[in-house]
Design a protein around this motif. Structure first.
Motif, PDB file in Angstrom:
ATOM      1  N   ARG A  86      16.957   1.716  14.893  1.00 25.96           N
ATOM      2  CA  ARG A  86      16.313   2.148  13.659  1.00 25.96           C
ATOM      3  C   ARG A  86      16.954   1.479  12.440  1.00 25.96           C
ATOM      4  O   ARG A  86      16.266   1.067  11.510  1.00 25.96           O
ATOM      5  N   ARG A  87      18.308   1.375  12.456  1.00 23.62           N
ATOM      6  CA  ARG A  87      18.993   0.709  11.362  1.00 23.62           C
ATOM      7  C   ARG A  87      18.611  -0.764  11.288  1.00 23.62           C
ATOM      8  O   ARG A  87      18.468  -1.334  10.208  1.00 23.62           O
ATOM      9  N   PHE A  88      18.440  -1.368  12.443  1.00 25.50           N
ATOM     10  CA  PHE A  88      18.065  -2.787  12.494  1.00 25.50           C
ATOM     11  C   PHE A  88      16.730  -3.010  11.786  1.00 25.50           C
ATOM     12  O   PHE A  88      16.613  -3.882  10.915  1.00 25.50           O
ATOM     13  N   PHE A  89      15.717  -2.223  12.125  1.00 22.05           N
ATOM     14  CA  PHE A  89      14.400  -2.412  11.519  1.00 22.05           C
ATOM     15  C   PHE A  89      14.398  -1.989  10.052  1.00 22.05           C
ATOM     16  O   PHE A  89      13.675  -2.567   9.229  1.00 22.05           O
ATOM     17  N   ALA A  90      15.215  -0.983   9.707  1.00 18.77           N
ATOM     18  CA  ALA A  90      15.304  -0.578   8.305  1.00 18.77           C
ATOM     19  C   ALA A  90      15.874  -1.708   7.450  1.00 18.77           C
ATOM     20  O   ALA A  90      15.390  -1.960   6.337  1.00 18.77           O
ATOM     21  N   ASN A  91      16.864  -2.411   7.968  1.00 18.14           N
ATOM     22  CA  ASN A  91      17.472  -3.501   7.206  1.00 18.14           C
ATOM     23  C   ASN A  91      16.576  -4.725   7.160  1.00 18.14           C
ATOM     24  O   ASN A  91      16.576  -5.458   6.160  1.00 18.14           O
ATOM     25  N   ILE A  92      15.815  -4.965   8.229  1.00 21.89           N
ATOM     26  CA  ILE A  92      14.822  -6.039   8.193  1.00 21.89           C
ATOM     27  C   ILE A  92      13.798  -5.760   7.093  1.00 21.89           C
ATOM     28  O   ILE A  92      13.409  -6.652   6.337  1.00 21.89           O
ATOM     29  N   LEU A  93      13.382  -4.511   7.000  1.00 20.23           N
ATOM     30  CA  LEU A  93      12.425  -4.132   5.957  1.00 20.23           C
ATOM     31  C   LEU A  93      13.029  -4.301   4.572  1.00 20.23           C
ATOM     32  O   LEU A  93      12.344  -4.746   3.635  1.00 20.23           O
ATOM     33  N   ASN A  94      14.305  -3.952   4.419  1.00 16.30           N
ATOM     34  CA  ASN A  94      14.977  -4.151   3.131  1.00 16.30           C
ATOM     35  C   ASN A  94      14.969  -5.620   2.725  1.00 16.30           C
ATOM     36  O   ASN A  94      14.741  -5.960   1.562  1.00 16.30           O
ATOM     37  N   LEU A  95      15.229  -6.493   3.686  1.00 15.77           N
ATOM     38  CA  LEU A  95      15.207  -7.932   3.400  1.00 15.77           C
ATOM     39  C   LEU A  95      13.809  -8.384   2.993  1.00 15.77           C
ATOM     40  O   LEU A  95      13.647  -9.199   2.083  1.00 15.77           O
ATOM     41  N   MET A  96      12.788  -7.846   3.669  1.00 15.37           N
ATOM     42  CA  MET A  96      11.411  -8.234   3.352  1.00 15.37           C
ATOM     43  C   MET A  96      10.988  -7.714   1.980  1.00 15.37           C
ATOM     44  O   MET A  96      10.125  -8.306   1.328  1.00 15.37           O
ATOM     45  N   GLU A  97      11.619  -6.620   1.542  1.00 20.01           N
ATOM     46  CA  GLU A  97      11.309  -6.072   0.230  1.00 20.01           C
ATOM     47  C   GLU A  97      12.147  -6.704  -0.874  1.00 20.01           C
ATOM     48  O   GLU A  97      11.980  -6.380  -2.042  1.00 20.01           O
ATOM     49  N   GLY A  98      13.079  -7.583  -0.486  1.00 17.21           N
ATOM     50  CA  GLY A  98      13.860  -8.308  -1.487  1.00 17.21           C
ATOM     51  C   GLY A  98      15.070  -7.586  -2.003  1.00 17.21           C
ATOM     52  O   GLY A  98      15.559  -7.899  -3.093  1.00 17.21           O
ATOM     53  N   MET A 158       6.448  -3.296  13.122  1.00 19.25           N
ATOM     54  CA  MET A 158       7.415  -4.376  13.290  1.00 19.25           C
ATOM     55  C   MET A 158       7.912  -4.481  14.730  1.00 19.25           C
ATOM     56  O   MET A 158       8.535  -5.481  15.090  1.00 19.25           O
ATOM     57  N   GLY A 159       7.676  -3.444  15.536  1.00 16.01           N
ATOM     58  CA  GLY A 159       8.070  -3.513  16.940  1.00 16.01           C
ATOM     59  C   GLY A 159       9.057  -2.462  17.379  1.00 16.01           C
ATOM     60  O   GLY A 159       9.556  -2.517  18.509  1.00 16.01           O
ATOM     61  N   MET A 160       9.387  -1.494  16.518  1.00 18.61           N
ATOM     62  CA  MET A 160      10.339  -0.465  16.900  1.00 18.61           C
ATOM     63  C   MET A 160       9.744   0.453  17.962  1.00 18.61           C
ATOM     64  O   MET A 160       8.584   0.852  17.870  1.00 18.61           O
ATOM     65  N   THR A 161      10.533   0.779  18.970  1.00 20.27           N
ATOM     66  CA  THR A 161      10.066   1.642  20.055  1.00 20.27           C
ATOM     67  C   THR A 161       9.921   3.079  19.583  1.00 20.27           C
ATOM     68  O   THR A 161      10.457   3.476  18.538  1.00 20.27           O
ATOM     69  N   HIS A 162       9.200   3.880  20.374  1.00 27.07           N
ATOM     70  CA  HIS A 162       8.925   5.272  19.993  1.00 27.07           C
ATOM     71  C   HIS A 162      10.209   6.106  19.954  1.00 27.07           C
ATOM     72  O   HIS A 162      10.400   6.908  19.040  1.00 27.07           O
ATOM     73  N   ASP A 163      11.066   5.925  20.941  1.00 26.99           N
ATOM     74  CA  ASP A 163      12.324   6.677  21.020  1.00 26.99           C
ATOM     75  C   ASP A 163      13.502   5.791  20.616  1.00 26.99           C
ATOM     76  O   ASP A 163      14.474   5.646  21.351  1.00 26.99           O
ATOM     77  N   ALA A 174       0.812  -1.217   0.000  1.00 26.99           N
ATOM     78  CA  ALA A 174       0.000   0.000   0.000  1.00 26.99           C
ATOM     79  C   ALA A 174       0.846   1.268   0.000  1.00 26.99           C
ATOM     80  O   ALA A 174       0.306   2.377  -0.103  1.00 26.99           O
ATOM     81  N   GLY A 175       2.169   1.122   0.121  1.00 21.21           N
ATOM     82  CA  GLY A 175       3.046   2.276   0.129  1.00 21.21           C
ATOM     83  C   GLY A 175       2.991   3.081   1.415  1.00 21.21           C
ATOM     84  O   GLY A 175       3.151   4.313   1.391  1.00 21.21           O
ATOM     85  N   SER A 176       2.779   2.403   2.536  1.00 19.98           N
ATOM     86  CA  SER A 176       2.685   3.090   3.823  1.00 19.98           C
ATOM     87  C   SER A 176       4.020   3.717   4.203  1.00 19.98           C
ATOM     88  O   SER A 176       5.088   3.303   3.718  1.00 19.98           O
ATOM     89  N   ASP A 177       3.949   4.729   5.059  1.00 21.04           N
ATOM     90  CA  ASP A 177       5.155   5.395   5.536  1.00 21.04           C
ATOM     91  C   ASP A 177       6.031   4.401   6.290  1.00 21.04           C
ATOM     92  O   ASP A 177       5.523   3.566   7.052  1.00 21.04           O
ATOM     93  N   LYS A 178       7.344   4.486   6.064  1.00 19.55           N
ATOM     94  CA  LYS A 178       8.250   3.527   6.679  1.00 19.55           C
ATOM     95  C   LYS A 178       8.218   3.601   8.204  1.00 19.55           C
ATOM     96  O   LYS A 178       8.415   2.589   8.886  1.00 19.55           O
ATOM     97  N   GLU A 179       8.003   4.785   8.750  1.00 20.16           N
ATOM     98  CA  GLU A 179       7.948   4.918  10.210  1.00 20.16           C
ATOM     99  C   GLU A 179       6.806   4.091  10.777  1.00 20.16           C
ATOM    100  O   GLU A 179       6.939   3.459  11.826  1.00 20.16           O
ATOM    101  N   LEU A 180       5.668   4.095  10.076  1.00 24.73           N
ATOM    102  CA  LEU A 180       4.532   3.286  10.524  1.00 24.73           C
ATOM    103  C   LEU A 180       4.848   1.797  10.425  1.00 24.73           C
ATOM    104  O   LEU A 180       4.462   1.011  11.301  1.00 24.73           O
ATOM    105  N   ILE A 181       5.567   1.431   9.365  1.00 25.32           N
ATOM    106  CA  ILE A 181       5.929   0.018   9.198  1.00 25.32           C
ATOM    107  C   ILE A 181       6.900  -0.402  10.298  1.00 25.32           C
ATOM    108  O   ILE A 181       6.769  -1.485  10.871  1.00 25.32           O
ATOM    109  N   TYR A 182       7.879   0.464  10.599  1.00 28.15           N
ATOM    110  CA  TYR A 182       8.842   0.140  11.653  1.00 28.15           C
ATOM    111  C   TYR A 182       8.127  -0.080  12.982  1.00 28.15           C
ATOM    112  O   TYR A 182       8.446  -1.019  13.736  1.00 28.15           O
ATOM    113  N   LYS A 183       7.179   0.777  13.303  1.00 28.36           N
ATOM    114  CA  LYS A 183       6.444   0.648  14.574  1.00 28.36           C
ATOM    115  C   LYS A 183       5.609  -0.622  14.588  1.00 28.36           C
ATOM    116  O   LYS A 183       5.468  -1.270  15.627  1.00 28.36           O
TER     117      LYS A 183
END
Length: 360
Positions: A216-228, A205-210, A194-203
């Motif tokens: 942040r890099r950890f969840f960004a790279n997990i998302l990269n793997l999920m996107e192929g 996935m379990g990323m904390t507010h602060d 759906a093209g959702s904002d990455k911040e919403l996707i990170y949250k």
């Protein structure tokens, strides 16, 4: 009549005409710029590829410990400086393995894309034949009252078998087995589509507010793997980190030598030995990689034999450089090799994996 004076083109100091080299800076007085001169200056300035390298190469390969011993004695100009030799050979080594690195990066990206698209076949549990929730003891407890009151309830043996089958069938229904991780992954996949904002996707996935930078890099790279598109970058970052790691591993190796040979010179002496020894290792493995890839596929047994023979080179180099009895040196070399290969290299490997995952 005084001799005519000319100024050096490099340092602008005067010297007598007819000199082939400037007596102040050493530059050639007649150094016309040609392709050959340009190429030679580039190689010699950055890699010191001159007569000293040719003089140093054969002793490096076939006279273990000789170069380090001669350098410590004070022969600093006859052979190539240990740091310069290490730099030049390491550049050649990483250039050779870069061909294999590109293939691994491509294969990792292809595999990552197939996993995301679902082209990789995965094995699932057959819930028609496996009791997924209740074990046999629990099933027996459920059926026991029926068996004990079989006559009172008017149940036949066939009725008990039907009841047993119904309970097991209900127990093994896939709808009764829910996986939170699978549910989250499907939701995240839908958010990605759906093209959702990455911040919403990170949250999601379990990323904390602060979240910190590393989180942040950890969840960004997990998302990269999920996107192929993350596996290849991770592999490339891993290989790019190896030269950096070597600049930490080699001083650490010299420190271990200092511990075992604490009365055999300063730390700088052990560092010189380490520079030359690692230069030898890089040379051997660069030749192996190059031959296997471009010339002939050497049998694995011979590859391993050559790799193991580097320990013999290390043992002879220690004997010649530190001048201790061969039996004591053999004992020390075994411990040094054990410490470095069993503890330090695996730890460095794990740190490289973590570094490449976070920062690719």
């Amino acid at each position: 009549m005084s001799n005519q004076q000319v100024n050096c083109q490099n340092c602008e100091q005067p010297y007598q005409e007819g000199f082939r080299f400037c007596p102040h800076c050493g530059q050639k007085t007649n150094d016309d710029l040609t392709i050959g001169v340009l190429f030679y200056n580039t190689i010699s300035n950055y890699f010191s590829f001159d007569a000293r390298f040719l003089k140093s190469f054969l002793p490096l390969m076939f006279k273990p410990g000789h170069l380090a011993k001669e350098f410590i004695k004070g022969k600093r100009l006859l052979y190539l400086h240990p740091a310069q030799m290490y730099l030049f050979i390491s550049v050649i080594f990483f250039f050779v393995i870069s061909f294999s690195t590109r293939e691994l990066v491509s294969q990792a990206n292809t595999f990552n894309e197939k996993v995301v698209k679902g082209d990789i076949e995965t094995k699932t549990v057959n819930t028609d034949s496996v009791e997924a929730v209740l074990d046999s003891i629990q099933l027996e407890k459920v059926l026991k009252p029926l068996k004990e009151n079989q006559d009172k309830l008017g149940l036949k043996e066939d009725d008990l078998k039907i009841a047993d089958s119904i309970i097991k069938s209900a127990n093994n229904q896939p709808n009764n087995i829910k996986s939170i991780s699978d549910f989250n992954k499907k939701k995240i996949d839908s958010m990605i589509d759906a093209g959702s904002d990455k911040e919403l996707i990170y949250k999601e996935m379990g990323m904390t507010h602060d979240a910190s930078f590393l989180e942040r890099r950890f969840f960004a790279n997990i998302l990269n793997l999920m996107e192929g598109r993350g596996a290849g970058g991770m592999v490339q970052a891993f290989f790019d980190s190896i030269p950096i790691a070597m600049f930490f591993l080699m001083p650490l190796f010299a420190f271990i030598l200092k511990i075992f040979y604490y009365n055999k010179g300063t730390y700088a002496h052990h560092l010189v030995f380490s520079f030359y020894f690692f230069s030898f290792l890089f040379t051997v493995f660069a030749i192996l990689f190059a031959v296997n890839r471009f010339v002939y596929d050497i049998p694995d047994g011979i590859d391993w034999l050559i790799a193991i023979s580097t320990y013999l080179y290390f043992l002879i180099a220690l004997i010649k450089f530190y001048r201790q009895h061969w039996l004591l040196t053999w004992f020390k070399s075994g411990i040094i090799t054990f410490i470095f290969t069993i503890f330090i290299i695996p730890t460095s490997f794990l740190l490289l994996l973590a570094f490449s995952f976070v920062f690719y």
